[in-house]
Enzyme design. Structure first.
Site, PDB file in Angstrom:
ATOM      1  N   PHE A 183      57.663  36.959  30.169  1.00 39.70           N
ATOM      2  CA  PHE A 183      56.901  36.024  31.001  1.00 39.70           C
ATOM      3  C   PHE A 183      57.015  36.396  32.480  1.00 39.70           C
ATOM      4  CE2 PHE A 183      57.000  32.234  33.692  1.00 39.70           C
ATOM      5  CZ  PHE A 183      55.761  31.674  33.432  1.00 39.70           C
ATOM      6  N   ARG A 236      39.063  30.947  54.946  1.00 37.09           N
ATOM      7  CA  ARG A 236      40.476  30.589  55.091  1.00 37.09           C
ATOM      8  C   ARG A 236      41.282  31.843  54.810  1.00 37.09           C
ATOM      9  NH1 ARG A 236      44.421  26.581  53.804  1.00 37.09           N
ATOM     10  NH2 ARG A 236      45.853  26.886  55.556  1.00 37.09           N
ATOM     11  N   ARG A 252      44.340  41.551  47.892  1.00 37.71           N
ATOM     12  CA  ARG A 252      43.205  41.827  47.002  1.00 37.71           C
ATOM     13  C   ARG A 252      42.009  40.933  47.283  1.00 37.71           C
ATOM     14  NH1 ARG A 252      44.359  39.505  41.416  1.00 37.71           N
ATOM     15  NH2 ARG A 252      43.782  37.688  42.669  1.00 37.71           N
ATOM     16  N   TYR A 271      54.588  31.161  54.994  1.00 44.16           N
ATOM     17  CA  TYR A 271      53.480  30.608  54.209  1.00 44.16           C
ATOM     18  C   TYR A 271      53.595  31.035  52.753  1.00 44.16           C
ATOM     19  CZ  TYR A 271      48.931  29.868  52.183  1.00 44.16           C
ATOM     20  OH  TYR A 271      47.938  29.472  51.325  1.00 44.16           O
TER      21      TYR A 271
END
Length: 427
Positions: A285, A225, A212, A168
């Protein structure tokens, strides 16, 4: 605890905080004029302020591609997250979303607040997408197609095993890592990174967010969910929602520690990925979110507050990470310090203590063996002055304002100075 609290408890964070605020103000003033780009960049700031900050340093063409990529996947995620959409409607949308991004007329109303605005005006993002170079479009289309298919698969499937969990997370975040690597390569600035390393970059961030966000996700309306794998949480409770209740705090924290330990396995891959980047803007980044992730895991570990509210890095520390991350030496230093914080919180009576120690030791060994370990401290530990902050706030408000104004003046003038706030000023 507010700006004055930061001045007193963490004086070294004032300068980065002011720089961060000025950078955010500057970004708001630099919104492009074209309606579709104006919408895209203003929406980016609304759905992810931190991402909007780190994206600005990229080369303009790559920056546009990454902005569109993020918004397309955020829109896809909005469809997946909206639990009010029936599965028979949601699944085909997810599976065909990669086609919809070519259609300026298509939109689907769902989500709430800023995410609903994004979905209602997705045609503006599509317009921006159609202006990108073909190499960028192909990368975004490919990842959107694969992610949509993976999300659709898990609409009708629970996350049962740790393999399901990894699968997932691959679909919703590992593919983001692969997509960004494709965009970096398409820009001509980087070599194409190995898929396994790109995947780990995404999984490290996603697992941190899943850990978290327990309380927010379990309380989702109209229905929760959750993505904590049953294989892990069922060792500690009969039902996942049991962790919300105070009487189950011990088992809840043990499960939390198990999940944090699971996430740490990706850290070494992340270090290897970042060490291969050549372009400074791309490096920053990529690196800043990874440091934020290891920091968040360190704060969440063995912390029952995950089940009571939101646990996150204080804003001043976030500003300091952004201000000080320019090399792998900085990354190794941050990973070492945050892993040290996590290590200090390991309870040897925890069921996974030995495995947690092993994974933290592996991270620290990688940092040390690099030969680039920075000695600069982020001061991630709680300040001993924190407890007295509130007692002196009112009395020294005027001093605080003068300090902040001075710092802002120095930053605006771009003076190469270091502001050191001496706590003796507040005595």
């Amino acid at each position: 605890m507010g700006m004055l609290g930061t001045v007193v408890a963490y004086p070294e964070e004032v300068y980065p905080l002011v720089k961060l605020k000025l950078a955010a103000d500057r970004i708001r003033r630099q919104i492009p004029a074209e309606p579709h780009w104006a919408f895209s960049y203003s929406m980016l700031q609304k759905v992810s302020r931190s991402f909007a900050l780190v994206i600005q340093q990229l080369d303009p063409q790559l920056r546009n591609a990454v902005c569109v990529f993020y918004l397309v996947l955020r829109a896809l995620d909005t469809v997946e997250d909206d639990t009010s959409i029936p599965s028979d409607i949601k699944v085909p949308i997810l599976q065909n979303f990669y086609r919809h991004i070519y259609d300026r007329e298509w939109h689907f109303s769902c989500g709430t607040k800023d995410y609903k605005v994004l979905m209602d005006k997705l045609h503006l993002v599509s317009t921006a997408f159609l202006e990108l170079d073909r190499s960028y479009q192909e990368a975004i289309e490919d990842i959107t197609k694969r992610m949509g298919a993976g999300m659709a698969k898990f609409i009708c499937k629970e996350v049962e095993t740790t393999d399901d969990y990894d699968e997932y997370c691959h679909y919703v975040a590992g593919l983001v890592g692969l997509g960004l690597s494709k965009l970096f390569h398409a820009s001509g600035s980087e070599k194409l990174a190995p898929d396994n390393l790109s995947n780990s970059m995404g999984l490290f961030l996603q697992k941190t967010n899943i850990i978290r966000d327990y309380l927010e996700d379990i309380n989702e309306i109209p229905k929760s969910r959750m993505f904590w794998p049953r294989q892990i949480w069922s060792k500690y409770a009969n039902k996942l929602e049991d962790f919300k209740y105070v009487e189950n705090s011990t088992k809840a924290v043990q499960c939390l520690n198990d999940l944090v330990t699971n996430a740490l396995i990706h850290a070494e891959d992340c270090l290897q990925y970042m060490s291969a980047l050549k372009d400074l803007s791309i490096f920053r980044f990529a690196a800043i979110p990874q440091i934020m992730a290891i920091g968040t895991l360190a704060l969440c570990y063995n912390n029952v507050e995950v089940f009571r509210g939101v646990v996150k890095m204080r804003r001043g520390l976030t500003a300091k990470v952004i201000d000080q991350t320019y090399s792998m030496s900085d990354v190794y230093g941050a990973f070492y310090e945050f892993s040290s914080l996590l290590k200090s919180k390991i309870d040897n009576n925890d069921p996974n203590a030995s495995l947690t120690h092993k994974r933290v030791d592996a991270i620290q060994k990688a940092c040390i063996s690099s030969g680039l370990l920075s000695k600069r401290s982020l001061h991630v530990y709680e300040s001993k002055f924190h407890c007295v902050t509130l007692l002196i706030m009112d009395h020294y408000e005027r001093i605080h304002l003068r300090v902040v104004r001075l710092v802002m003046a120095c930053v605006r003038a771009k003076e190469q100075v270091k502001i050191r706030c001496n706590l003796k000023l507040y005595r």
